[in-house]
Design a protein around this motif. Structure first.
Motif, mmCIF file in Angstrom:
data_model
loop_
_atom_site.group_PDB
_atom_site.id
_atom_site.type_symbol
_atom_site.label_atom_id
_atom_site.label_comp_id
_atom_site.label_asym_id
_atom_site.label_seq_id
_atom_site.Cartn_x
_atom_site.Cartn_y
_atom_site.Cartn_z
ATOM 1 N N ASP A 44 47.727 34.425 47.628
ATOM 2 C CA ASP A 44 46.282 34.336 47.427
ATOM 3 C C ASP A 44 45.907 33.875 46.013
ATOM 4 O OD1 ASP A 44 46.935 36.639 46.080
ATOM 5 O OD2 ASP A 44 45.796 37.984 47.371
ATOM 6 N N LEU A 45 46.890 33.715 45.122
ATOM 7 C CA LEU A 45 46.612 33.139 43.812
ATOM 8 C C LEU A 45 46.641 31.616 43.853
ATOM 9 C CD1 LEU A 45 48.514 35.468 41.314
ATOM 10 C CD2 LEU A 45 46.063 35.336 41.756
ATOM 11 N N PHE A 46 46.990 31.064 45.012
ATOM 12 C CA PHE A 46 47.023 29.613 45.202
ATOM 13 C C PHE A 46 45.922 29.196 46.171
ATOM 14 C CE2 PHE A 46 51.325 30.886 44.106
ATOM 15 C CZ PHE A 46 51.706 29.947 43.157
ATOM 16 N N ALA A 47 45.384 27.995 45.943
ATOM 17 C CA ALA A 47 44.410 27.459 46.895
ATOM 18 C C ALA A 47 45.101 27.073 48.191
ATOM 19 C CB ALA A 47 43.705 26.249 46.283
ATOM 20 N N PHE B 193 52.338 47.352 36.303
ATOM 21 C CA PHE B 193 51.078 47.000 35.657
ATOM 22 C C PHE B 193 50.168 46.300 36.665
ATOM 23 C CE2 PHE B 193 54.340 47.086 32.353
ATOM 24 C CZ PHE B 193 53.802 48.028 31.502
ATOM 25 N N MET B 194 48.960 46.839 36.821
ATOM 26 C CA MET B 194 47.986 46.289 37.757
ATOM 27 C C MET B 194 47.050 45.367 36.984
ATOM 28 S SD MET B 194 47.260 49.925 39.657
ATOM 29 C CE MET B 194 48.641 51.079 39.851
ATOM 30 N N ILE B 195 47.212 44.057 37.235
ATOM 31 C CA ILE B 195 46.528 43.040 36.447
ATOM 32 C C ILE B 195 45.431 42.393 37.287
ATOM 33 C CG2 ILE B 195 46.824 40.862 35.194
ATOM 34 C CD1 ILE B 195 49.723 41.719 34.681
ATOM 35 N N PRO B 196 44.165 42.486 36.877
ATOM 36 C CA PRO B 196 43.085 41.877 37.666
ATOM 37 C C PRO B 196 43.130 40.354 37.589
ATOM 38 C CG PRO B 196 42.226 42.762 35.607
ATOM 39 C CD PRO B 196 43.672 43.185 35.679
ATOM 40 N N THR B 197 42.890 39.707 38.721
ATOM 41 C CA THR B 197 42.796 38.250 38.785
ATOM 42 C C THR B 197 41.566 37.891 39.607
ATOM 43 O OG1 THR B 197 44.122 38.073 40.812
ATOM 44 C CG2 THR B 197 45.322 38.053 38.711
ATOM 45 N N ASP B 198 41.283 36.592 39.692
ATOM 46 C CA ASP B 198 40.124 36.146 40.477
ATOM 47 C C ASP B 198 40.277 36.511 41.948
ATOM 48 O OD1 ASP B 198 39.053 35.095 38.188
ATOM 49 O OD2 ASP B 198 39.749 33.051 38.560
ATOM 50 N N ALA B 199 41.524 36.479 42.436
ATOM 51 C CA ALA B 199 41.751 36.748 43.857
ATOM 52 C C ALA B 199 41.785 38.245 44.146
ATOM 53 C CB ALA B 199 43.064 36.090 44.298
ATOM 54 N N ASP B 200 42.597 38.962 43.412
ATOM 55 C CA ASP B 200 42.788 40.390 43.662
ATOM 56 C C ASP B 200 43.602 40.942 42.505
ATOM 57 O OD1 ASP B 200 42.797 42.856 44.812
ATOM 58 O OD2 ASP B 200 43.615 42.216 46.738
ATOM 59 N N VAL B 201 44.117 42.130 42.667
ATOM 60 C CA VAL B 201 44.996 42.715 41.659
ATOM 61 C C VAL B 201 46.405 42.175 41.845
ATOM 62 C CG1 VAL B 201 46.009 44.846 40.770
ATOM 63 C CG2 VAL B 201 43.606 44.796 41.476
ATOM 64 N N PHE C 38 58.925 23.738 49.935
ATOM 65 C CA PHE C 38 57.833 24.543 49.387
ATOM 66 C C PHE C 38 56.887 23.668 48.587
ATOM 67 C CE2 PHE C 38 56.731 26.476 45.186
ATOM 68 C CZ PHE C 38 55.656 27.230 45.602
ATOM 69 N N LYS C 39 55.609 23.857 48.792
ATOM 70 C CA LYS C 39 54.590 23.199 47.970
ATOM 71 C C LYS C 39 53.363 24.092 47.911
ATOM 72 C CE LYS C 39 52.192 19.810 49.747
ATOM 73 N NZ LYS C 39 51.767 18.526 50.339
ATOM 74 N N ALA C 40 52.679 24.071 46.781
ATOM 75 C CA ALA C 40 51.491 24.902 46.593
ATOM 76 C C ALA C 40 50.582 24.240 45.586
ATOM 77 C CB ALA C 40 51.885 26.301 46.125
ATOM 78 N N ARG C 41 49.324 24.674 45.608
ATOM 79 C CA ARG C 41 48.340 24.144 44.661
ATOM 80 C C ARG C 41 47.526 25.303 44.094
ATOM 81 N NH1 ARG C 41 42.936 22.561 45.415
ATOM 82 N NH2 ARG C 41 43.222 22.832 47.677
ATOM 83 N N ALA C 42 47.456 25.374 42.764
ATOM 84 C CA ALA C 42 46.651 26.389 42.079
ATOM 85 C C ALA C 42 45.538 25.691 41.319
ATOM 86 C CB ALA C 42 47.508 27.200 41.117
ATOM 87 N N THR C 43 44.299 26.070 41.593
ATOM 88 C CA THR C 43 43.167 25.438 40.924
ATOM 89 C C THR C 43 42.823 26.114 39.601
ATOM 90 O OG1 THR C 43 41.655 26.802 42.228
ATOM 91 C CG2 THR C 43 42.167 24.604 43.074
#
Length: 318
Positions: free
Chosen positions: A74-77, A294-302, A23-28
């Protein structure tokens, strides 16, 4: 404690061939991830369930409280998960059967994980503070400018974070732990008899009014007025907040009237998630177990953080 040092980027698992790493991921932008992890930070151990759909972080307490933060891809690039390696690593493992062999479980020290993510902003306080300073930390300074590379190659290997900000690269390697059987409150085993969606600001007002000297909090729903009620009884008297179906609730369902009581100290665990959210879904099943989503808004979606609580009568037996 993590090993923290400056390394060349090509020395980390975050830069290896995706065919050879689990597993690998990148979050900007680390802000959503940090906020969601803080919202479940009331114990220092967190179980991570990783699969091709994202990561679910789970924290539990006293076998009567379970909190989960759902971090979707979708919270990761970028988000890469090697299903074939997951199958090989999970072959024969009992804990993989319930979610399918494609899910890998690992336990991490949540305090260390947060401190690593906040490396350029200062450490997060101990989880002992739970509802106050431990969760606010340096949130005002969290600009989200840090890019985080995350990598994990399976049980027995370190969980890696490579952080980049303004040309500075630091690598954190955390020891991982074998997952233990998690608490299964089995909410779905009984039918949902009460459900509503409420704007979180209304619920925040109610939480602020709860009598801190009370040991329990009552949650009641009824097909007739008052439709939704939250109440406490403490040293200073009784406090009761009622909410109208038409004025305060976005949706409402109640097949039978019932009031359940929960330990106030446990219910207060979700205050940080509540503070981040726009709306909250509350469900109660026939056994009295209550779920807060809890529905938390983010840049990508909820994004979603869930808390599940056993009623006091059950919690005392656990």
């Amino acid at each position: 404690m993590p090993i923290i040092n400056k390394f060349s980027a090509d020395t980390t698992a975050a830069n290896v061939d995706p065919e050879t790493v689990l597993f690998k991921a990148r979050a900007t932008n680390i802000r959503p991830l940090v906020n969601m992890l803080r919202s479940i930070y009331f114990r220092n151990r967190v179980t991570c369930a990783i699969n091709s759909g994202g990561i679910v972080f789970t924290v539990e307490e006293a076998s009567s409280t379970v909190a989960q933060a759902y971090v979707r891809t979708d919270l990761f690039a970028t988000f890469l998960y090697n299903v074939q390696l997951a199958h090989e690593q999970n072959r024969g493992r009992v804990d993989s059967q319930s979610e399918g062999e494609e899910t890998v479980h690992v336990v991490l020290p949540l305090d260390v994980l947060l401190d690593c993510l906040m490396l350029f902003y200062g450490p997060v306080s101990s989880a002992a503070g739970v509802t106050s300073g431990a969760l606010t930390g340096n949130s005002g300074d969290l600009r989200g400018a840090t890019t985080a590379h995350v990598a994990f190659n399976g049980l027995g290997t370190d969980f890696e974070l490579m952080l980049e900000e303004r040309g500075i690269i630091s690598v954190c390697r955390m020891a991982t732990f074998e997952p233990e059987p998690t608490t299964d409150l089995d909410f779905a085993a009984s039918p949902v008899t009460q459900q509503l969606i409420i704007r979180s600001e209304w619920l925040r007002d109610a939480f602020n009014e709860l009598d801190p000297t009370s040991e329990t909090v009552g949650i009641s729903m009824s097909p007739s007025r008052p439709y939704f009620r939250i109440s406490t009884t403490g040293d200073t008297g009784s406090t009761e907040m009622t909410y109208s179906k038409d004025e305060h609730l976005d949706s409402f369902f109640c097949s039978e009237e019932h009031e359940n009581w929960y330990k106030l100290a446990q219910i207060q665990r979700c205050k940080h998630a509540l503070s981040l959210s726009d709306k909250t879904k509350i469900r109660v099943n026939q056994r009295g177990f209550v779920s807060f989503q809890f529905m938390i808004p983010t840049d990508a979606d909820v994004s979603f953080v869930n808390f599940l609580f056993a009623p006091q009568t059950v919690a005392d037996e656990l």
